[in-house]
Design a protein around this motif. Structure first.
Motif, PDB file in Angstrom:
ATOM      1  N   SER A  45       0.822  -1.216   0.000  1.00 25.10           N
ATOM      2  CA  SER A  45       0.000   0.000   0.000  1.00 25.10           C
ATOM      3  C   SER A  45       0.853   1.262   0.000  1.00 25.10           C
ATOM      4  O   SER A  45       0.422   2.311  -0.500  1.00 25.10           O
ATOM      5  CB  SER A  45      -0.928   0.009   1.222  1.00 25.10           C
ATOM      6  OG  SER A  45      -0.207   0.239   2.421  1.00 25.10           O
ATOM      7  N   TYR A  49       0.223   4.503  -2.212  1.00 25.17           N
ATOM      8  CA  TYR A  49      -0.003   5.773  -1.526  1.00 25.17           C
ATOM      9  C   TYR A  49       0.985   6.843  -1.984  1.00 25.17           C
ATOM     10  O   TYR A  49       0.596   7.983  -2.280  1.00 25.17           O
ATOM     11  CB  TYR A  49       0.111   5.568  -0.023  1.00 25.17           C
ATOM     12  CG  TYR A  49       0.136   6.850   0.773  1.00 25.17           C
ATOM     13  CD1 TYR A  49      -1.014   7.618   0.943  1.00 25.17           C
ATOM     14  CD2 TYR A  49       1.316   7.300   1.355  1.00 25.17           C
ATOM     15  CE1 TYR A  49      -0.985   8.788   1.671  1.00 25.17           C
ATOM     16  CE2 TYR A  49       1.354   8.475   2.083  1.00 25.17           C
ATOM     17  CZ  TYR A  49       0.203   9.213   2.240  1.00 25.17           C
ATOM     18  OH  TYR A  49       0.233  10.377   2.951  1.00 25.17           O
ATOM     19  N   GLY A  75      -7.325   2.686   1.786  1.00 27.40           N
ATOM     20  CA  GLY A  75      -7.333   2.768   3.243  1.00 27.40           C
ATOM     21  C   GLY A  75      -8.412   1.894   3.853  1.00 27.40           C
ATOM     22  O   GLY A  75      -8.173   1.201   4.860  1.00 27.40           O
ATOM     23  N   TRP A  79      -7.724  -1.336   6.167  1.00 24.78           N
ATOM     24  CA  TRP A  79      -8.206  -1.152   7.537  1.00 24.78           C
ATOM     25  C   TRP A  79      -8.598  -2.494   8.169  1.00 24.78           C
ATOM     26  O   TRP A  79      -8.527  -2.664   9.382  1.00 24.78           O
ATOM     27  CB  TRP A  79      -9.407  -0.213   7.495  1.00 24.78           C
ATOM     28  CG  TRP A  79      -9.768   0.416   8.807  1.00 24.78           C
ATOM     29  CD1 TRP A  79      -9.196   0.213  10.019  1.00 24.78           C
ATOM     30  CD2 TRP A  79     -10.810   1.374   9.019  1.00 24.78           C
ATOM     31  NE1 TRP A  79      -9.799   0.965  10.978  1.00 24.78           N
ATOM     32  CE2 TRP A  79     -10.795   1.692  10.401  1.00 24.78           C
ATOM     33  CE3 TRP A  79     -11.749   1.977   8.195  1.00 24.78           C
ATOM     34  CZ2 TRP A  79     -11.688   2.596  10.955  1.00 24.78           C
ATOM     35  CZ3 TRP A  79     -12.644   2.881   8.753  1.00 24.78           C
ATOM     36  CH2 TRP A  79     -12.612   3.195  10.118  1.00 24.78           C
ATOM     37  N   SER A  85      -4.197   2.165   9.104  1.00 24.45           N
ATOM     38  CA  SER A  85      -4.484   2.651   7.750  1.00 24.45           C
ATOM     39  C   SER A  85      -5.619   3.668   7.725  1.00 24.45           C
ATOM     40  O   SER A  85      -5.898   4.251   6.675  1.00 24.45           O
ATOM     41  CB  SER A  85      -4.841   1.478   6.837  1.00 24.45           C
ATOM     42  OG  SER A  85      -6.071   0.893   7.232  1.00 24.45           O
ATOM     43  N   TYR A  88      -4.599   6.777   6.108  1.00 24.77           N
ATOM     44  CA  TYR A  88      -4.759   6.953   4.669  1.00 24.77           C
ATOM     45  C   TYR A  88      -6.050   7.726   4.354  1.00 24.77           C
ATOM     46  O   TYR A  88      -6.057   8.659   3.538  1.00 24.77           O
ATOM     47  CB  TYR A  88      -4.827   5.592   3.974  1.00 24.77           C
ATOM     48  CG  TYR A  88      -3.508   4.904   3.768  1.00 24.77           C
ATOM     49  CD1 TYR A  88      -2.347   5.624   3.533  1.00 24.77           C
ATOM     50  CD2 TYR A  88      -3.429   3.515   3.790  1.00 24.77           C
ATOM     51  CE1 TYR A  88      -1.142   4.976   3.331  1.00 24.77           C
ATOM     52  CE2 TYR A  88      -2.224   2.856   3.587  1.00 24.77           C
ATOM     53  CZ  TYR A  88      -1.076   3.591   3.357  1.00 24.77           C
ATOM     54  OH  TYR A  88       0.110   2.953   3.142  1.00 24.77           O
ATOM     55  N   ILE A  89      -7.124   7.323   5.005  1.00 27.15           N
ATOM     56  CA  ILE A  89      -8.433   7.913   4.710  1.00 27.15           C
ATOM     57  C   ILE A  89      -8.474   9.377   5.155  1.00 27.15           C
ATOM     58  O   ILE A  89      -8.944  10.246   4.419  1.00 27.15           O
ATOM     59  CB  ILE A  89      -9.543   7.104   5.404  1.00 27.15           C
ATOM     60  CG1 ILE A  89      -9.438   5.621   5.015  1.00 27.15           C
ATOM     61  CG2 ILE A  89     -10.914   7.661   5.060  1.00 27.15           C
ATOM     62  CD1 ILE A  89     -10.358   4.716   5.796  1.00 27.15           C
TER      63      ILE A  89
END
Length: 363
Positions: A45, A49, A75, A79, A85, A88-89
């Motif tokens: 990821s 990202y 994300g 999760w 994660s 990420y969101i």
């Protein structure tokens, strides 16, 4: 559409913010230990990202929503095995706030807030995270949206200032062209005719040729004096243009400028040039040193009596005999005026310039 209009320090901040990825590995490692079921997708990821994240700030602006959306989807997917994660969101939602319109950020925040309770229910995620995500997403989004809007306004202001300068330069070139044509067209034609006449009669009537050449010399000297006067006028400052530049400079630094002046000003060119430079120096001091939020320029003229008052609500304490103030005093003195300064500490600064009997003094 170009890239995100952000200053270079913002882009370096974005690069530094990627170091939060250390927590994406270290936090679950400390809790769960080493298990490939979360390590492998977490590592993969990071590449996705980094690519999407950097493209938001360095890539085309039209692709921002798609890049941020990809990070949000990733994300939510990660999760399930890595609770960190959620970062990420949150970061992707805050990036959407940099879009020209707040709509993508609002829609993204709404969708994420609706999906989060489902994720909490389906995958046995701690309930507190259902409240953290929308709250943090809204707070960071609002901050980024206001910050991006301020940046865009600053860019638009600078572009407006550049356009005003360009148009003023173009208008000045056109005026100079017209003035030179009107000033020199007839004179040079007359010199040409006189020179041709002197050449034709030089052998048959030397005294007449000498008279014509004397006339050519007189006309040339007169034209030279007119050109010098015109160039002096071109170099003279324009108080109206200086007021526009002052407003642009101060408003770009967050200082509101109020201007009060008559519709028409009748000032001799030397006085207007000197006053323009005094105004420029005073505004520069406000911009650099005053820490003010408001400034005011009040100009009045009644016949041959002129006054200009420049005030701000800043920190005050302006030295009455500094180099800048000494230069302003000297310019005002040369045009027969008086400069008074009142600058108590923490109570702002006021500069008052007064000129009386303008025409007589300047002459």
């Amino acid at each position: 559409m170009g890239t995100l209009n952000s200053p270079i320090y913002l882009r370096w901040t974005c690069i530094l913010q990627m170091f939060w990825l250390y927590a994406l590995i270290s936090a679950p490692w400390a809790v769960k230990g080493v298990h490939w079921e979360w390590i492998l997708p977490s590592v993969l990821s990071m590449a996705v990202y980094a690519t999407c994240y950097l493209r938001v700030f360095f890539g085309p602006l039209r692709d921002m929503v798609w890049n941020a959306g990809a990070i949000i989807v990733m994300g939510f997917a990660l999760w399930i095995v890595n609770p960190v994660s959620i970062g990420y969101i949150v970061i992707a939602l805050s990036m959407l706030a940099f879009a020209p319109s707040p709509r993508p950020w609002l829609i993204g925040t709404l969708i994420a807030s609706l999906v989060t309770p489902l994720w909490v229910h389906w995958f046995n995620i701690p309930t507190v995270q259902a409240y953290i995500l929308p709250f943090v997403g809204i707070i960071t989004g609002v901050g980024n949206y206001l910050y991006a809007r301020a940046i865009r306004r600053d860019v638009q202001l600078r572009l407006s200032q550049a356009e005003i300068t360009r148009l003023a330069t173009l208008a000045e070139r056109e005026r100079i062209g017209r003035d030179l044509h009107d000033l020199l067209g007839h004179t040079l034609s007359l010199i040409t005719l006189k020179s041709e006449l002197a050449r034709r009669v030089a052998l048959v009537d030397p005294p007449r040729a000498q008279q014509e050449m004397d006339e050519v010399e007189r006309v040339a000297r007169h034209a030279l004096a007119e050109v010098r006067n015109a160039v002096t006028g071109m170099r003279a400052g324009d108080l109206g243009c200086e007021l526009i530049s002052a407003r642009l400079m101060l408003e770009a630094s967050g200082i509101a400028l109020a201007i009060e002046k008559p519709a028409e000003l009748a000032l001799p060119a030397p006085a207007e040039a000197a006053l323009s430079l005094v105004l420029r120096e005073a505004v520069t001091n406000i911009h650099r040193h005053s820490r003010a939020t408001e400034a005011r320029v009040v100009i009045t003229q009644e016949g041959q009596v002129f006054s200009m008052r420049i005030t701000d609500n800043g920190c005050g304490g302006l030295a009455a005999h500094g180099n800048g103030v000494s230069g302003m005093r000297e310019r005002v003195r040369q045009i027969g005026g008086r400069l008074a300064i009142d600058s108590p500490v923490k109570q702002g600064t006021a500069l008052a310039i007064e000129l009386t009997a303008l025409a007589e003094r300047i002459a």
